[in-house]
Structure formats: structure tokens, C-alpha cells
Design an enzyme around this catalytic site. Structure first.
Site, PDB file in Angstrom:
ATOM      1  N   ASN A   1      -2.822 -20.514  40.922  1.00 57.28           N
ATOM      2  CA  ASN A   1      -2.095 -19.264  40.700  1.00 57.28           C
ATOM      3  C   ASN A   1      -0.667 -19.503  40.217  1.00 57.28           C
ATOM      4  O   ASN A   1      -0.212 -18.893  39.248  1.00 57.28           O
ATOM      5  CB  ASN A   1      -2.079 -18.428  41.986  1.00 57.28           C
ATOM      6  CG  ASN A   1      -3.462 -17.947  42.392  1.00 57.28           C
ATOM      7  OD1 ASN A   1      -4.443 -18.206  41.715  1.00 57.28           O
ATOM      8  ND2 ASN A   1      -3.527 -17.247  43.523  1.00 57.28           N
TER       9      ASN A   1
ATOM     10  N   THR B   1      13.153  11.263   2.126  1.00 61.03           N
ATOM     11  CA  THR B   1      12.756  11.815   3.415  1.00 61.03           C
ATOM     12  C   THR B   1      11.508  12.648   3.147  1.00 61.03           C
ATOM     13  O   THR B   1      11.396  13.296   2.092  1.00 61.03           O
ATOM     14  CB  THR B   1      13.846  12.710   4.045  1.00 61.03           C
ATOM     15  OG1 THR B   1      14.082  13.839   3.201  1.00 61.03           O
ATOM     16  CG2 THR B   1      15.141  11.940   4.262  1.00 61.03           C
ATOM     17  N   HIS B   2      10.568  12.612   4.058  1.00 59.65           N
ATOM     18  CA  HIS B   2       9.289  13.317   3.884  1.00 59.65           C
ATOM     19  C   HIS B   2       8.568  12.868   2.605  1.00 59.65           C
ATOM     20  O   HIS B   2       7.777  13.611   2.031  1.00 59.65           O
ATOM     21  CB  HIS B   2       9.487  14.836   3.850  1.00 59.65           C
ATOM     22  CG  HIS B   2      10.329  15.354   4.976  1.00 59.65           C
ATOM     23  ND1 HIS B   2       9.857  15.543   6.253  1.00 59.65           N
ATOM     24  CD2 HIS B   2      11.651  15.703   5.023  1.00 59.65           C
ATOM     25  CE1 HIS B   2      10.824  15.991   7.030  1.00 59.65           C
ATOM     26  NE2 HIS B   2      11.935  16.091   6.305  1.00 59.65           N
TER      27      HIS B   2
ATOM     28  N   SER C   1      -9.730  -6.991  -8.289  1.00 60.10           N
ATOM     29  CA  SER C   1     -10.919  -6.239  -7.897  1.00 60.10           C
ATOM     30  C   SER C   1     -12.160  -6.941  -8.424  1.00 60.10           C
ATOM     31  O   SER C   1     -12.146  -7.517  -9.512  1.00 60.10           O
ATOM     32  CB  SER C   1     -10.853  -4.817  -8.474  1.00 60.10           C
ATOM     33  OG  SER C   1     -12.107  -4.184  -8.405  1.00 60.10           O
TER      34      SER C   1
ATOM     35  N   LYS D   1      -7.008  -4.248 -11.945  1.00 62.80           N
ATOM     36  CA  LYS D   1      -6.354  -4.048 -10.648  1.00 62.80           C
ATOM     37  C   LYS D   1      -5.510  -5.244 -10.224  1.00 62.80           C
ATOM     38  O   LYS D   1      -5.856  -6.396 -10.442  1.00 62.80           O
ATOM     39  CB  LYS D   1      -7.388  -3.758  -9.560  1.00 62.80           C
ATOM     40  CG  LYS D   1      -8.156  -2.472  -9.731  1.00 62.80           C
ATOM     41  CD  LYS D   1      -7.267  -1.244  -9.636  1.00 62.80           C
ATOM     42  CE  LYS D   1      -6.689  -1.049  -8.247  1.00 62.80           C
ATOM     43  NZ  LYS D   1      -7.709  -0.800  -7.215  1.00 62.80           N
TER      44      LYS D   1
ATOM     45  N   ASN E   1      -3.819  -5.743  -6.516  1.00 58.30           N
ATOM     46  CA  ASN E   1      -3.720  -5.072  -5.225  1.00 58.30           C
ATOM     47  C   ASN E   1      -2.740  -5.776  -4.275  1.00 58.30           C
ATOM     48  O   ASN E   1      -2.781  -6.998  -4.144  1.00 58.30           O
ATOM     49  CB  ASN E   1      -5.096  -5.019  -4.556  1.00 58.30           C
ATOM     50  CG  ASN E   1      -6.110  -4.274  -5.407  1.00 58.30           C
ATOM     51  OD1 ASN E   1      -5.773  -3.295  -6.075  1.00 58.30           O
ATOM     52  ND2 ASN E   1      -7.347  -4.728  -5.403  1.00 58.30           N
TER      53      ASN E   1
ATOM     54  N   GLU F   1      -1.251  -4.613   2.779  1.00 53.87           N
ATOM     55  CA  GLU F   1      -2.287  -3.828   3.434  1.00 53.87           C
ATOM     56  C   GLU F   1      -2.815  -4.532   4.686  1.00 53.87           C
ATOM     57  O   GLU F   1      -3.044  -3.895   5.720  1.00 53.87           O
ATOM     58  CB  GLU F   1      -3.424  -3.549   2.447  1.00 53.87           C
ATOM     59  CG  GLU F   1      -2.995  -2.626   1.310  1.00 53.87           C
ATOM     60  CD  GLU F   1      -4.067  -2.493   0.233  1.00 53.87           C
ATOM     61  OE1 GLU F   1      -5.177  -3.004   0.431  1.00 53.87           O
ATOM     62  OE2 GLU F   1      -3.773  -1.862  -0.800  1.00 53.87           O
TER      63      GLU F   1
ATOM     64  N   GLN G   1      -6.832 -13.147  34.243  1.00 51.32           N
ATOM     65  CA  GLN G   1      -7.327 -14.093  33.245  1.00 51.32           C
ATOM     66  C   GLN G   1      -7.357 -13.450  31.861  1.00 51.32           C
ATOM     67  O   GLN G   1      -7.301 -14.148  30.842  1.00 51.32           O
ATOM     68  CB  GLN G   1      -8.728 -14.560  33.646  1.00 51.32           C
ATOM     69  CG  GLN G   1      -9.344 -15.613  32.754  1.00 51.32           C
ATOM     70  CD  GLN G   1     -10.631 -16.155  33.349  1.00 51.32           C
ATOM     71  OE1 GLN G   1     -10.631 -16.712  34.446  1.00 51.32           O
ATOM     72  NE2 GLN G   1     -11.733 -15.976  32.642  1.00 51.32           N
TER      73      GLN G   1
END
Length: 451
Positions: A107, A152-153, A274, A280, A282, A287, A319
Site C-alpha cells: 500500500n 466572437t460567436h 483523401s 484534399k 486535411n 482533428e 488499482q
């Protein structure tokens, strides 16, 4: 290890269900270090002769070397790293090995090992964070004066610079470093000597053991010492929040890489294509970073759930602390490293940033500020600029090309001077604001701090 109490061997399924050696083997260096310090204290207390201590230390060092070299056979029947090492030590050196566990329990042993392990990994992750900060700072310096819209937003708000934007993440990561440093202080406490829960009638010099292992102090309550996993929870939280910051950075870059924004280009080495669409490119690193943040959060919740209902003291549920801990450490270290490399190679498409920042709507608030400086109360100024914006949208006329005086006489011929982007940014001189001078000053400050 408990054959004196039990008459029947542990069932094979129970061994399989209860073993932890498949993952806690990575604590072996900490287990060896803790055992040597413990044996040292045993020798000082007269429980071991110098010869026995030398046998134990040499035997443990040899076992450590064998594990380093992949030559050690771990046994599920021995459950964990502690018993695997102790059993092999006793097999190799005989009776002296059987004395090693005097005045300790698994322990307090596992609590010691995990604290030592966390301490080393806090330091390693802190180095990784500093590397990412450095990469961000390099990019911020290169693009300190490159203007782009801030949002913003997810709607265009006001102009800032790329340097100012990237420095925001340097700040976030610095708070992560602070949390890790605080966590390190709380975890750097030695529980060894707490035994199973009530110490031992054989009293070893706990402070000497702590000093040898580099702990700042010793625990002061044996029951808390063997059942405490706060330091792991806190470490998991610090890693989770760091992951959240990386995820936010990833989201910005994912947007910025899109054709709709077109603000940055990531290197071919840090993007993928891709299997179907040949055009593509990516941002997979971003991600995957965003996805792995969920994993970090899940590991934190997993341990919080495991400990929330446990009575004092040690329970086998504990554990379940190691797999989430190890997984989060591995995940965050790799994520930091790959993001630092990606950011270092990232290029900003300055012409696209400049084009987006040329939107006169970004200076609508500056126009309201100009009215305030002419004596118009801010709420009235806000309304007057709102009317100008509405007219701009209605007529399709850019805000900076409207006849503002036709909207309200408070607009004089000087109002048009607001729509000078360079002047607008240069006017933002308050500490923390995004003038180019401020950004460069902040970069110098970070450089002077060691980045």
C-alpha cells in the site's frame, strides 16, 4: 505472498482479473529506487547487515538492467511490479531478499512509486509544453504585425494581429505549467513508512528515506497516505485542461486552414490526403488532437468515479488509477510534441488575412469610440453606429463609404478617419491590447523569461 493464510491457490480467472503487471511494469525504476532507499533505512536501523544491503542493492540494480534490456520475465501470478521484483530478488540472492519487505506494505510502496513516477512525468510534460510555447512564440514573432479579424460567436469582431492571437495560447499553456508546478508540490510527499494503514512497530527513519528519494516532506497521516489519490486526480485534471487548450488551438487552425478562411497553410508533413478526393489536404493532427482531448477528460472522470465512494483506507479499486494515468501521460506527451512540430512549420497566408481584416465593419466599435470622444454618451453612440451598420447592410454600401452625416449630425467630416486600420491598431496601447508595439513587447518579455 499470502500462502500462510490460504489453503487453495488463487483461481486462474481471479489472477487474470486482478493482475496489474500488464501495465504497472512501467513503475519498475521507481520501485527499484524506493526499495533501495527502504533497504538503506533498514541497514541504518540494524535490520540488515552491510553485506545484506549490498546484496539487495546489487540484485535490484541487476533486475532493473534486465528490465531495461527486455530480458525480464513478468509473471501474472505475482500480480504486480512490486511482487515480481521482490520474488525475483529473493530467488537470486536468497534470504536477504525476503527481508526487504520488513516495515512496509504494498500500500505505501505503490503510493511511493506512483508519486515518483508522476513527479518525473510532470517534469517531462512541462518540457513539452515549453517546446510548444516556443514554437507559438516563433510564429507570433514572425507574424507580429500581420492583421486579421478576431471573432466572437464566430462572427468578425475587431482587428488583432496573428501574433496577438497566438500569444493567447502561450498564456493558456503558461497557466498549464503553473498548475503542473502546483501539482508537483502536492505530490512530492513521501508515504513510505505508512505501512498498510497504521505504520509499523518497526520504526525506520522516514525522513531519511524521503530525502534519499528527493521528496520535499513526509506524509503525516498513515491512513490518508495509503488511500490518497488526489495527486493523480489533480495531475489528470491539469493534463485534461492542457488538452482542452490544445483542442481550442486545433479548432482555430482547422477553421483557418479551410478555403472559407484561408489564413494558414500547414506543411504536407503534418497533413494527410483523401483516399478518394485527390484535391484534399486535411488537418488531421488538429482533428486528432481535438479528439484525444475527450480521452483525457474521460480518464479524469474515470478516476474521480473510482474514488468517490471509497471508505478509508486502501481498497483494490485504487488499482484502477494507473491505466488512466499512463494513458493520459502518453497521450498528452505525444500530442504536445506533434503540435510543436506542426506549429513550427506552419505558414500564415498574409494576403488573405489582410483581405479579411480590410472589412470596415471591424472598426464599427472604433467609430462608436470616436463619437464618445466627441461627447456622445456611449449608449447613444452605440445606437448611432448601429444605424450606420443597418444602412450599410441595407444599401450594400461599405461602412467606410457611407455619408455618415446624413444619419446623424454627430458625425462630422472627421469620422471617416476612423477607418484607418493601422491607426486603429496603433491606438490599442493599453496593456494586453493588440497594438503591434504591445505584441512585440510581449514577445520580448516571453523571450526574457527563457522561451
Amino acid at each position: 505472498m499470502w500462502k500462510g493464510r490460504f489453503a487453495v491457490e488463487t483461481a486462474e480467472l481471479v489472477q487474470q482479473f486482478g493482475e496489474s503487471i500488464s501495465y504497472d511494469w512501467r513503475l519498475y525504476k521507481q520501485d527499484v529506487a524506493g526499495s533501495i532507499a527502504h533497504a538503506h533505512a533498514q541497514r541504518e536501523a540494524g535490520l540488515l547487515t552491510s553485506e545484506e544491503f549490498d546484496q539487495i542493492e546489487n540484485g535490484l540494480r541487476q533486475i532493473e538492467a534486465d528490465i531495461d534490456g527486455g530480458k525480464f520475465e513478468f509473471k501474472t501470478s505475482l500480480e504486480d511490479i512490486h511482487m515480481n521484483i521482490e520474488a525475483e530478488l529473493t530467488r537470486r540472492i536468497g534470504p536477504a531478499g525476503a527481508k526487504l519487505h520488513t516495515a512496509r506494505s504494498r500500500n505505501d510502496q505503490v503510493a511511493t512509486d506512483t508519486r515518483l513516477y508522476c513527479r518525473a512525468e510532470v517534469d517531462a510534460i512541462s518540457v513539452g509544453i515549453r517546446s510548444l510555447q516556443s514554437a507559438l512564440l516563433d510564429r507570433a514573432e514572425k507574424y507580429a504585425a500581420t492583421v486579421l479579424p478576431a471573432y466572437t460567436h464566430l462572427q468578425r469582431g475587431q482587428p488583432v494581429t496573428v501574433g496577438h492571437h497566438l500569444l493567447a495560447y502561450v498564456e493558456m499553456l503558461d497557466r498549464d505549467l503553473g498548475r503542473l508546478a502546483d501539482c508537483r508540490k502536492r505530490l512530492n510527499v513521501s508515504p513510505l513508512g505508512s505501512g498498510a494503514l497504521a505504520g509499523s512497530t518497526i520504526n525506520l527513519d522516514r525522513q531519511a528515506i524521503a530525502d534519499e528519494l528527493g521528496f520535499d516532506r513526509i506524509s503525516t497521516n498513515s491512513m490518508d497516505a495509503v488511500s490518497d489519490r488526489d495527486y493523480i486526480v489533480e495531475f489528470l485534471f491539469a493534463m485534461s485542461l492542457c488538452g482542452v487548450h490544445l483542442s481550442r488551438l486545433s479548432e482555430d487552425l482547422i477553421l483557418w486552414c479551410s478555403a472559407e478562411f484561408g489564413f494558414v497553410t500547414l506543411s504536407d508533413a503534418h497533413t494527410t490526403g483523401s483516399s478518394l478526393m485527390p484535391q484534399k489536404k486535411n488537418p488531421d493532427v488538429c482533428e486528432i488532437t481535438r479528439g484525444k482531448t475527450g480521452r483525457l477528460l474521460g480518464n479524469l472522470v474515470s478516476l474521480l468515479t473510482a474514488v468517490k465512494g471509497l471508505p478509508l483506507t486502501y481498497n483494490r479499486d485504487l488499482q484502477e488509477d494507473k491505466e488512466p494515468l499512463f494513458d493520459s501521460i502518453d497521450t498528452l506527451k505525444l500530442t504536445l510534441a506533434v503540435n510543436a512540430e506542426m506549429i513550427a512549420a506552419m505558414e500564415v497566408r498574409e494576403e488573405n488575412c489582410s483581405r479579411a481584416a480590410s472589412d470596415p465593419m471591424l472598426l464599427a466599435t472604433d467609430l462608436a469610440d470616436w463619437l464618445v470622444k466627441q461627447g456622445v454618451p456611449f449608449r447613444n453612440a452605440h445606437e448611432l453606429v448601429g444605424k450606420a451598420v443597418a444602412e450599410s447592410v441595407k444599401t450594400g454600401t461599405p461602412l467606410n463609404q457611407l455619408d455618415l452625416s446624413a444619419i446623424d449630425p454627430a458625425y462630422t467630416s472627421e469620422a471617416g478617419s476612423v477607418f484607418d486600420l493601422g491607426r486603429a491598431l496603433a491606438a490599442r496601447t493599453n496593456p494586453g491590447a493588440p497594438s503591434v508595439e504591445n505584441v512585440r513587447s510581449e514577445i520580448r518579455r516571453w523571450r526574457e523569461s527563457g522561451l
